[in-house]
Motif scaffolding. Sequence first.
Motif, PDB file in Angstrom:
ATOM      1  N   ALA A   1       0.676  -1.176   0.075  1.00  0.00           N
ATOM      2  CA  ALA A   1      -0.125   0.082   0.211  1.00  0.00           C
ATOM      3  C   ALA A   1       1.135   1.910  -0.170  1.00  0.00           C
ATOM      4  CB  ALA A   1      -0.814  -0.028   1.518  1.00  0.00           C
ATOM      5  N   ASP A   2       1.741   1.417   1.067  1.00  0.00           N
ATOM      6  CA  ASP A   2       2.675   2.337   0.676  1.00  0.00           C
ATOM      7  C   ASP A   2       3.373   2.835  -0.645  1.00  0.00           C
ATOM      8  OD1 ASP A   2       1.979   2.910   3.478  1.00  0.00           O
ATOM      9  OD2 ASP A   2       3.626   2.375   4.401  1.00  0.00           O
ATOM     10  N   ALA A   3       4.238   1.342  -0.867  1.00  0.00           N
ATOM     11  CA  ALA A   3       4.975   1.638  -2.003  1.00  0.00           C
ATOM     12  C   ALA A   3       4.213   1.982  -3.619  1.00  0.00           C
ATOM     13  CB  ALA A   3       5.275  -0.203  -2.491  1.00  0.00           C
ATOM     14  N   MET A   4       2.814   1.870  -3.664  1.00  0.00           N
ATOM     15  CA  MET A   4       1.684   2.378  -4.496  1.00  0.00           C
ATOM     16  C   MET A   4       1.027   3.870  -4.244  1.00  0.00           C
ATOM     17  SD  MET A   4      -0.991  -0.962  -4.207  1.00  0.00           S
ATOM     18  CE  MET A   4      -2.330   0.235  -5.371  1.00  0.00           C
ATOM     19  N   HIS A   5       1.937   3.908  -2.841  1.00  0.00           N
ATOM     20  CA  HIS A   5       1.306   5.972  -2.755  1.00  0.00           C
ATOM     21  C   HIS A   5       0.202   6.271  -2.952  1.00  0.00           C
ATOM     22  CE1 HIS A   5       5.738   5.942  -3.113  1.00  0.00           C
ATOM     23  NE2 HIS A   5       6.030   6.076  -4.836  1.00  0.00           N
ATOM     24  N   SER A   6      -0.238   5.846  -2.124  1.00  0.00           N
ATOM     25  CA  SER A   6      -2.126   5.659  -1.728  1.00  0.00           C
ATOM     26  C   SER A   6      -2.373   6.577  -0.525  1.00  0.00           C
ATOM     27  CB  SER A   6      -2.717   4.321  -2.152  1.00  0.00           C
ATOM     28  OG  SER A   6      -1.790   3.046  -1.047  1.00  0.00           O
ATOM     29  N   ALA A   7      -3.359   6.890  -1.096  1.00  0.00           N
ATOM     30  CA  ALA A   7      -4.211   7.495   0.546  1.00  0.00           C
ATOM     31  C   ALA A   7      -4.385   6.577   1.518  1.00  0.00           C
ATOM     32  CB  ALA A   7      -5.503   8.431   0.312  1.00  0.00           C
ATOM     33  N   PRO A   8      -4.147   6.684   2.597  1.00  0.00           N
ATOM     34  CA  PRO A   8      -4.628   6.145   3.908  1.00  0.00           C
ATOM     35  C   PRO A   8      -6.190   4.425   3.507  1.00  0.00           C
ATOM     36  CG  PRO A   8      -4.230   8.018   4.945  1.00  0.00           C
ATOM     37  CD  PRO A   8      -4.525   8.048   3.246  1.00  0.00           C
ATOM     38  N   LEU A   9      -5.406   3.483   3.273  1.00  0.00           N
ATOM     39  CA  LEU A   9      -6.409   2.663   3.027  1.00  0.00           C
ATOM     40  C   LEU A   9      -7.959   2.500   4.205  1.00  0.00           C
ATOM     41  CD1 LEU A   9      -4.431  -0.854   2.346  1.00  0.00           C
ATOM     42  CD2 LEU A   9      -4.936   1.338   1.054  1.00  0.00           C
ATOM     43  N   SER A  10      -8.746   2.317   3.577  1.00  0.00           N
ATOM     44  CA  SER A  10     -10.439   2.111   3.902  1.00  0.00           C
ATOM     45  C   SER A  10     -11.287   1.216   3.915  1.00  0.00           C
ATOM     46  CB  SER A  10     -11.037   3.167   3.220  1.00  0.00           C
ATOM     47  OG  SER A  10     -11.760   3.937   2.119  1.00  0.00           O
ATOM     48  N   SER A  11     -11.786   0.628   4.313  1.00  0.00           N
ATOM     49  CA  SER A  11     -12.627  -0.471   4.380  1.00  0.00           C
ATOM     50  C   SER A  11     -13.494  -0.175   2.753  1.00  0.00           C
ATOM     51  CB  SER A  11     -14.021  -1.270   5.427  1.00  0.00           C
ATOM     52  OG  SER A  11     -12.863  -1.713   6.106  1.00  0.00           O
ATOM     53  N   LEU A  12     -14.029  -0.859   1.345  1.00  0.00           N
ATOM     54  CA  LEU A  12     -15.116  -0.818   1.235  1.00  0.00           C
ATOM     55  C   LEU A  12     -15.871  -1.968   0.974  1.00  0.00           C
ATOM     56  CD1 LEU A  12     -11.813  -1.618  -1.442  1.00  0.00           C
ATOM     57  CD2 LEU A  12     -12.898   1.078  -0.805  1.00  0.00           C
ATOM     58  N   GLU A  13     -16.836  -1.366   0.339  1.00  0.00           N
ATOM     59  CA  GLU A  13     -18.137  -2.055  -0.253  1.00  0.00           C
ATOM     60  C   GLU A  13     -18.384  -2.917  -0.863  1.00  0.00           C
ATOM     61  OE1 GLU A  13     -22.126   0.159   1.231  1.00  0.00           O
ATOM     62  OE2 GLU A  13     -22.386  -0.276  -1.218  1.00  0.00           O
ATOM     63  N   THR A  14     -18.499  -4.066  -0.920  1.00  0.00           N
ATOM     64  CA  THR A  14     -18.580  -5.273  -2.193  1.00  0.00           C
ATOM     65  C   THR A  14     -19.393  -5.462  -1.890  1.00  0.00           C
ATOM     66  OG1 THR A  14     -17.863  -7.074  -3.004  1.00  0.00           O
ATOM     67  CG2 THR A  14     -18.101  -6.775  -0.573  1.00  0.00           C
ATOM     68  N   ALA A  15     -19.948  -5.791  -3.356  1.00  0.00           N
ATOM     69  CA  ALA A  15     -21.058  -6.478  -4.095  1.00  0.00           C
ATOM     70  C   ALA A  15     -21.244  -7.565  -3.961  1.00  0.00           C
ATOM     71  CB  ALA A  15     -21.198  -6.068  -5.432  1.00  0.00           C
ATOM     72  N   TYR A  16     -22.731  -8.375  -3.495  1.00  0.00           N
ATOM     73  CA  TYR A  16     -22.210  -9.594  -2.839  1.00  0.00           C
ATOM     74  C   TYR A  16     -23.691 -10.740  -4.122  1.00  0.00           C
ATOM     75  CZ  TYR A  16     -23.389 -14.033  -0.501  1.00  0.00           C
ATOM     76  OH  TYR A  16     -23.956 -15.196  -0.313  1.00  0.00           O
ATOM     77  N   THR A  17     -22.875 -11.327  -4.789  1.00  0.00           N
ATOM     78  CA  THR A  17     -22.955 -11.967  -5.949  1.00  0.00           C
ATOM     79  C   THR A  17     -24.420 -12.563  -5.359  1.00  0.00           C
ATOM     80  OG1 THR A  17     -20.801 -11.627  -6.651  1.00  0.00           O
ATOM     81  CG2 THR A  17     -22.552 -12.972  -8.447  1.00  0.00           C
ATOM     82  N   LEU A  18     -25.749 -13.107  -6.223  1.00  0.00           N
ATOM     83  CA  LEU A  18     -26.683 -13.863  -6.740  1.00  0.00           C
ATOM     84  C   LEU A  18     -26.811 -14.645  -7.870  1.00  0.00           C
ATOM     85  CD1 LEU A  18     -29.777 -11.488  -5.583  1.00  0.00           C
ATOM     86  CD2 LEU A  18     -28.058 -13.056  -3.622  1.00  0.00           C
ATOM     87  N   SER A  19     -26.325 -15.774  -8.009  1.00  0.00           N
ATOM     88  CA  SER A  19     -26.465 -16.774  -9.077  1.00  0.00           C
ATOM     89  C   SER A  19     -27.216 -16.883  -9.507  1.00  0.00           C
ATOM     90  CB  SER A  19     -26.440 -18.214  -8.144  1.00  0.00           C
ATOM     91  OG  SER A  19     -25.305 -18.532  -7.740  1.00  0.00           O
ATOM     92  N   LEU A  20     -27.087 -17.517 -11.167  1.00  0.00           N
ATOM     93  CA  LEU A  20     -28.332 -16.769 -11.925  1.00  0.00           C
ATOM     94  C   LEU A  20     -29.057 -18.642 -11.662  1.00  0.00           C
ATOM     95  CD1 LEU A  20     -29.977 -16.255 -14.745  1.00  0.00           C
ATOM     96  CD2 LEU A  20     -28.304 -17.731 -15.746  1.00  0.00           C
ATOM     97  N   ALA A  21     -30.643 -17.870 -11.611  1.00  0.00           N
ATOM     98  CA  ALA A  21     -32.033 -18.880 -11.418  1.00  0.00           C
ATOM     99  C   ALA A  21     -33.338 -18.954 -11.768  1.00  0.00           C
ATOM    100  CB  ALA A  21     -31.420 -19.641  -9.628  1.00  0.00           C
ATOM    101  N   GLU A  22     -34.000 -19.289 -11.540  1.00  0.00           N
ATOM    102  CA  GLU A  22     -35.281 -18.682 -11.935  1.00  0.00           C
ATOM    103  C   GLU A  22     -35.566 -17.584 -11.632  1.00  0.00           C
ATOM    104  OE1 GLU A  22     -36.955 -19.995 -14.976  1.00  0.00           O
ATOM    105  OE2 GLU A  22     -35.171 -20.906 -15.146  1.00  0.00           O
ATOM    106  N   PRO A  23     -36.571 -17.228 -11.722  1.00  0.00           N
ATOM    107  CA  PRO A  23     -36.990 -16.143 -10.874  1.00  0.00           C
ATOM    108  C   PRO A  23     -37.328 -16.321  -9.304  1.00  0.00           C
ATOM    109  CG  PRO A  23     -37.599 -15.824 -13.229  1.00  0.00           C
ATOM    110  CD  PRO A  23     -37.136 -17.409 -13.086  1.00  0.00           C
ATOM    111  N   GLU A  24     -37.906 -16.801  -9.058  1.00  0.00           N
ATOM    112  CA  GLU A  24     -38.603 -17.207  -7.092  1.00  0.00           C
ATOM    113  C   GLU A  24     -37.118 -17.275  -7.214  1.00  0.00           C
ATOM    114  OE1 GLU A  24     -39.821 -18.985  -9.999  1.00  0.00           O
ATOM    115  OE2 GLU A  24     -41.565 -18.093 -10.603  1.00  0.00           O
ATOM    116  N   ALA A  25     -36.363 -18.578  -7.581  1.00  0.00           N
ATOM    117  CA  ALA A  25     -35.359 -18.643  -6.902  1.00  0.00           C
ATOM    118  C   ALA A  25     -34.100 -16.841  -6.423  1.00  0.00           C
ATOM    119  CB  ALA A  25     -34.510 -19.957  -7.115  1.00  0.00           C
ATOM    120  N   MET A  26     -34.259 -16.719  -7.743  1.00  0.00           N
ATOM    121  CA  MET A  26     -33.005 -15.856  -7.584  1.00  0.00           C
ATOM    122  C   MET A  26     -34.290 -14.419  -6.288  1.00  0.00           C
ATOM    123  SD  MET A  26     -32.064 -14.798 -11.438  1.00  0.00           S
ATOM    124  CE  MET A  26     -30.347 -13.938 -10.729  1.00  0.00           C
TER     125      MET A  26
END
Length: 327
Positions: free
Chosen positions: A109-134
Amino acid sequence: MARVISVEAERFPIAGTFTISRGSKTEAEVITCTIRENGHVGRGECVPYKRYGETMDGVRDAIEAMRERIAGGMDRTALLSAMAGGAARNAVDCALWDLEAKISGIPVADAMHSAPLSSLETAYTLSLAEPEAMAAQARANAMRPLLKVKIGGDNDMARIRAVTEAAPQGRIILDANEGWTDENIEANLAFAAQHGIALVEQPLPAGHDEILRRIAHPVPICADESVHETKDLGSLVGLYDAVNIKLDKTGGLTEALVLRDRARDLGFGIMVGCMVGTSLAMAPAVLLAQGADFVDLDGPLLLARDRQPGLVYKGSLVSPPDRVLWG
């Protein structure tokens, strides 16, 4: 002392089944590259992807072919020209980043010269299925602020309606994995816009997406299979609004940083995504994703068993990696 390289194939069970428009799987198959030098150890993980012509054996062989050059001290810059982009180079590149950090004592992180790191909001994946199951999947994860919904079948409008009604408070990304056609894309995009979709990812097959230049984008459209390395960006201007950067496509963090910065210069939105892998694969991507518009680094959340220690997830928030894991 010369470097010592090892390459290992590993498998991690997925919690249930992960399904997209191209098929299903029940385990994550990964290749781990480990480079040792003077008591220091660097590791990198990649996920060979069949869509890009990669296999576990092929990726392992590509890394093995570099054994002598890596042992002789090849650095990340030389690696960019020595290996083609893709999963094999990713594992080696990330292992070299990790090794450099361990030897120097300077975090990546320091070698990349980035700003202080923060936690990130990640997406959560829903698998392909029939509409009711999704809808059931969406309902079970309705508390998450960002869902990524796999679509790409013949009944996608019903799927869109089902998940948006089941998770009315969350933002939703649709990922068609090249499953739409010139004939249905405009209607599908309009329907997505009516239902408040935040982003549509790779609706059409890579290389067969010229219609995107001529039609309206009522929802921003993100390239995934269409973008691998920096050299791909020029042809995507006017077609896509954002790009999904994955280390297994760019061939590592070194090229991914160049791609990210050039994409920003060209006006693209930035999404940082992943294949289904462990925390070791996600760790460098968390550093890359600082400041991204969309983050999709939920691979470990989809597994029945992750590496230990792994990344820390609290709901959909993922913390920067501990250096014991990587970097």
